[in-house]
Design an enzyme around this catalytic site. Structure first.
Site, PDB file in Angstrom:
ATOM      1  N   ILE A  11       0.830  -1.213   0.000  1.00 42.88           N
ATOM      2  CA  ILE A  11       0.000   0.000   0.000  1.00 42.88           C
ATOM      3  C   ILE A  11       0.864   1.262   0.000  1.00 42.88           C
ATOM      4  O   ILE A  11       0.380   2.372  -0.221  1.00 42.88           O
ATOM      5  CB  ILE A  11      -0.957  -0.048   1.209  1.00 42.88           C
ATOM      6  CG1 ILE A  11      -2.039   1.021   1.118  1.00 42.88           C
ATOM      7  CG2 ILE A  11      -0.201   0.061   2.513  1.00 42.88           C
ATOM      8  CD1 ILE A  11      -3.123   0.858   2.176  1.00 42.88           C
ATOM      9  N   GLY A  12       2.150   1.080   0.220  1.00 38.96           N
ATOM     10  CA  GLY A  12       3.073   2.213   0.282  1.00 38.96           C
ATOM     11  C   GLY A  12       3.859   2.191   1.580  1.00 38.96           C
ATOM     12  O   GLY A  12       4.770   2.983   1.794  1.00 38.96           O
TER      13      GLY A  12
ATOM     14  N   GLY B 246       5.737  -0.275   2.774  1.00 39.08           N
ATOM     15  CA  GLY B 246       7.014  -0.980   2.777  1.00 39.08           C
ATOM     16  C   GLY B 246       6.879  -2.490   2.898  1.00 39.08           C
ATOM     17  O   GLY B 246       7.787  -3.166   3.373  1.00 39.08           O
TER      18      GLY B 246
ATOM     19  N   LYS C 298       3.199  -7.130  15.044  1.00 32.61           N
ATOM     20  CA  LYS C 298       1.818  -6.644  15.169  1.00 32.61           C
ATOM     21  C   LYS C 298       1.643  -5.452  14.245  1.00 32.61           C
ATOM     22  O   LYS C 298       2.605  -4.957  13.673  1.00 32.61           O
ATOM     23  CB  LYS C 298       1.524  -6.213  16.600  1.00 32.61           C
ATOM     24  CG  LYS C 298       1.589  -7.333  17.613  1.00 32.61           C
ATOM     25  CD  LYS C 298       1.031  -6.845  18.933  1.00 32.61           C
ATOM     26  CE  LYS C 298       1.821  -7.389  20.091  1.00 32.61           C
ATOM     27  NZ  LYS C 298       1.441  -6.748  21.357  1.00 32.61           N
ATOM     28  N   GLY C 299       0.421  -4.952  14.155  1.00 32.37           N
ATOM     29  CA  GLY C 299       0.126  -3.885  13.202  1.00 32.37           C
ATOM     30  C   GLY C 299       0.584  -2.520  13.684  1.00 32.37           C
ATOM     31  O   GLY C 299       0.533  -2.200  14.866  1.00 32.37           O
TER      32      GLY C 299
ATOM     33  N   GLY D 182       0.099   0.292  11.140  1.00 34.28           N
ATOM     34  CA  GLY D 182      -0.418   1.256  10.176  1.00 34.28           C
ATOM     35  C   GLY D 182      -1.370   2.252  10.786  1.00 34.28           C
ATOM     36  O   GLY D 182      -1.327   3.450  10.485  1.00 34.28           O
ATOM     37  N   GLU D 183      -2.225   1.790  11.656  1.00 38.36           N
ATOM     38  CA  GLU D 183      -3.279   2.645  12.161  1.00 38.36           C
ATOM     39  C   GLU D 183      -2.999   3.353  13.486  1.00 38.36           C
ATOM     40  O   GLU D 183      -3.347   4.527  13.636  1.00 38.36           O
ATOM     41  CB  GLU D 183      -4.589   1.846  12.218  1.00 38.36           C
ATOM     42  CG  GLU D 183      -5.275   1.889  10.856  1.00 38.36           C
ATOM     43  CD  GLU D 183      -6.099   0.668  10.522  1.00 38.36           C
ATOM     44  OE1 GLU D 183      -5.585  -0.450  10.705  1.00 38.36           O
ATOM     45  OE2 GLU D 183      -7.237   0.824  10.067  1.00 38.36           O
TER      46      GLU D 183
HETATM   47 MO1  MOS Z   1      -7.549   0.854   6.857  1.00 35.08          MO
HETATM   48  S1  MOS Z   1      -8.964   2.116   7.400  1.00 35.08           S
HETATM   49  O1  MOS Z   1      -7.822  -0.473   7.729  1.00 35.08           O
HETATM   50  O2  MOS Z   1      -6.976   0.920   5.356  1.00 35.08           O
END
Ligand code: MOS
Length: 769
Positions: free
Chosen positions: A496-497, A499, A723-724, A726-727
């Protein structure tokens, strides 16, 4: 078969051993004791050069022989019935190769039935409408589309399409839409069933409280504005469809196309080699994704259809608005006794305006009640937007917590620490400490802040981030070793950008003792047959990397078996390190390339699938952000001086791209705090700022000193322990800034964005705009 293994969990320097049940097939888990060479270091993006030199092929860059240009005609009315569409003049325009009109009420029905990730669901809402007529419910909704040899001709052709509408009453204002006599967005009305939840008993909780604060907070509709707009290039060859798409999920996109055209999955291929962001607005194909394929089918030629910024900001998604009434009770020492949140907001013609995540997830509070109401308006549908609901909810919750602290004469950080919710890796406590130290929290004064110079006032504020561990199976990966020493890692997932490409290479390099740049990553293609979930919910690495690692471990085993006889050793006595294969006794070694050459014409290929998350392990990703701001009380201008952002994502895979995620989240969060808001005109029902001139997003001038602090937290729910990330970094930024501004001016900020006119109104210098 599952087996019990010991793993060490915790954070840097403070760990403990626990037993976990994992499938027999799992490799040694990368827990706190794992000593890794490449994972966790700062690895430059493998595709960095390709991106900055323009060699990276984004969807926009795809050009095919004989390709046509598609364009969409959009409704000028916020609410209308389509009576007829006459496209004959457009079809006759030289250069126009296909025209499609969307007046049939069930035209996009196949899409509405597929709700994977928060797409608008209209099912059941169309009852009571005249048959054979489709309604449009927001200004900008798709009505027809054309494909022509040039985009100029396509644009001219749109002008020649004659649409007869019967306009219907509309409502775009949130408060207006709630009134009983409001225009109805759907026949069933504007207020779908609310959501409610309660834990404990808030009435009892408020009775136990020494202090109770309550207030109403508002947040605007915000627009995703990924750098790359939505778009796709579609090509049919016989019954087979290939689509290059700007999408967060190639497999989900493929499935919507497959269902829409009623063709088998193997006849659809979706490719997304490079992606200029998505932030949640690019799940699934949607209307936007199927239109180029419809046009291409009709025109019998490939069609490219990329949206412009205006269309992007009308019809591809948004973050819903919110009005949140929150009431919090606390004991004298800051211990929370009750939280009651009542909210409503609009996601346009879709659902998804809920904001209760932070209230339910961040702090330990025995009594929590949430009531949330979606309000339909004749406006573009919301889509998930980087931590859906969380920046909104965090703003109200963290502001109210600061009010609690003020009321009780406590330090806001102390109140957070008091209500710390226990979790195994205990990373949040470290994050509080590190970020507080970085910002110089000890300097914080009670409202109204510290005088800087003249009319300038400085303040400090903070907020907490949380995000769940949502990754898991299914996800598949393959690692191939060729006899010339080339190593490929294949997974259909999209980058998604953030990496993803580089992270995959880092893990394979770690296992095979190579450098990341020696790994060729193949991704963004359903034809790989290696499934990955959509890149949303911060699940990409947590889902795919454990499969990537297992595949790499499989390739490693196979390679060692091939070279063991020549090394005069058993495979298990061989090790792969720094480009060499060596016997553990150190007596013999050969290079990786020499080892691979023993394959002759054979190829090693090892495939693996993501196993279930280990029971009881994982937990959330946490974060703490602290902001320093400077407010000019004469002009109302807010300048953000610095933001310290401490976060964990379990084990860090690539320090460089992880820091980049934190920086990006903070920038998006501060932009939301100070600048962004979609403005609707109630009379016409139009968006007044569907652009990037009047819809402002932060640029370099607004970006402060941002200090990302990554904390390693080990509580592996998968063999990599990731773990995540991004958000979480966008969750608390607006809250931390609002708290800092309130601290600076001595008046509570209750509305986003924090514009100069609002500051002046809070200071009593002008009337509320
Ligand atoms: Mo996101 S809002 O899980 O791309």
């Amino acid at each position: 078969m599952a087996s019990s293994r010991k793993v060490r969990i915790g954070h840097e320097g403070k760990t403990e051993e626990v037993a976990v049940q994992v499938p027999e097939s799992e490799p040694a888990i990368w827990d706190a004791d794992a000593r890794l060479q490449i994972v966790g270091r700062a690895t430059p993006r493998l595709d960095g050069v390709a991106k900055v030199t323009g060699q990276a092929r984004y969807t926009y860059d795809i050009t095919l022989p004989g390709m046509l240009y598609g364009m969409i005609l959009r409704s000028p009315h916020p609410h209308a019935r389509i009576l007829s569409i006459d496209a004959s003049r457009a079809a006759r325009l030289p250069g126009v190769k296909a025209v499609v009109t969307f007046e049939a009420p069930d035209f996009f029905k196949a899409l509405e039935e597929t709700d994977e990730s928060g797409k608008p669901v209209e099912s059941g809402e169309k009852k009571g409408e005249a048959p054979n007529m489709r309604s449009v419910r927001f200004a900008g909704e798709e009505v027809a589309a054309v494909a022509a040899t040039t985009s100029e001709i396509a644009e001219d052709a749109l002008e020649l399409i004659d649409v007869k509408y019967e306009t219907l009453p509309h409502v775009v204002d949130l408060e207006e839409a709630r009134r009983p006599d409001a225009a109805k967005v759907f026949p069933s009305g504007n207020l779908p069933p609310p959501a409610a939840g309660e834990k404990g008993n808030v009435e009892e909780g408020f009775r136990q409280a020494d202090a109770v604060v309550e207030g109403t907070y508002t947040t605007p509709v915000a627009l995703h504005n990924a750098l790359e707009t939505h778009g796709a290039v579609a090509r049919w060859e016989g019954g087979k469809l290939t689509v290059w798409a700007s999408t967060q999920g190639v497999f989900g996109f493929r499935d919507e196309l497959r269902r829409f055209f009623k063709i088998p999955a193997e006849n659809v291929r979706v490719i997304s080699e490079y992606l200029g962001g998505g932030f949640g607005a690019k799940f699934g194909a949607g209307v936007m994704g199927v239109v180029p394929a419809i046009l291409a089918k009709k025109a019998r030629a490939p069609v490219k259809l990329m949206l412009d910024r205006h269309e992007e900001n009308l019809a591809t998604g948004n973050r819903p608005s919110s009005v949140q009434w929150i009431k919090i009770g606390a004991k004298r020492d800051g211990t929370l006794t009750a939280i009651h949140l009542r909210s409503y907001g609009t996601a346009g013609i879709a659902g998804g305006a809920g904001v209760s995540g932070p209230v339910r997830m961040i702090y330990a509070c025995p009594n929590v009640k949430t009531e949330e109401q979606d309000v339909m308006t004749n406006a573009g549908f919301a889509m998930p937007f980087r931590a859906p609901g969380f920046p909104q909810g965090s703003f109200a919750l963290e502001s109210a917590l600061d009010e609690v602290a003020d009321r009780l004469g406590l330090d806001p950080l102390e109140v957070r620490e008091k209500n710390y919710r226990e979790q195994p890796a205990k990373a949040l406590r470290v994050e509080y400490d590190l970020a507080a130290k970085e910002i110089g929290w000890g300097r914080r004064r009670s409202p109204a802040g510290a005088a800087a110079a003249g009319s300038l006032r400085r303040g400090l504020g903070m907020g907490t981030a949380v995000w769940g561990m949502y990754g898991g199976p299914p996800a598949d990966a393959m690692v191939r070793v060729h006899s010339d020493g080339k190593v490929e890692c294949v997974c259909g997932t999209q980058d998604i950008g953030s990496g993803t490409r580089t992270a995959m290479a880092v893990v394979v390099a770690e296992v095979l003792g190579l450098k990341p740049e020696q790994i060729k990553v193949v991704l963004g293609d359903t034809a790989t047959g290696m499934y990955s979930p959509a890149s949303g919910g911060s699940v990409t690495l947590t889902s795919i990397l454990p499969a990537v690692r297992s595949a790499a471990e499989g390739a490693r085993q196979k390679l060692l078996k091939v070279v063991a006889p020549a090394m005069g050793a058993r495979p298990e006595d061989l090790d792969l390190k720094q480009g060499r294969i060596a016997a553990r006794d150190g007596r013999r070694s050969m290079t990786f390339a020499q080892a691979a050459s023993r394959l002759k014409s054979a190829i090693i290929s090892a495939q693996a699938s993501r196993t279930e998350n280990y029971p009881g392990r994982g937990g959330e990703s946490w974060g703490a952000q602290f902001a320093e701001v400077e407010v000019d009380t004469a002009t109302g201008q807010v300048r953000i001086v610095k933001i310290a952002a401490a976060h964990d994502a379990g084990r860090t895979i690539n320090r460089l791209t992880s820091e980049s995620q934190v920086n990006g989240g903070v920038i998006m969060g501060l932009s939301y705090a100070l600048l962004e808001q979609r403005i609707m005109d109630s009379n016409t029902g139009h968006v007044l700022n569907a652009n990037l001139e009047n819809y402002r997003i932060a640029g370099t001038m607004e970006i402060p000193d941002i200090v990302p602090i990554l904390v390693e937290a080990y509580d592996p729910a998968n063999n990599v322990g990731v773990k995540g990330l991004g958000e979480p970094p966008v969750v608390p930024t607006a809250a931390a800034i609002a708290n800092a501004v309130s601290n600076a001016i001595g008046v509570r900020v209750r509305d986003l964005p924090i514009t100069p006119d609002r500051i002046l109104a809070l200071l009593g210098k002008v009337r509320e705009a």
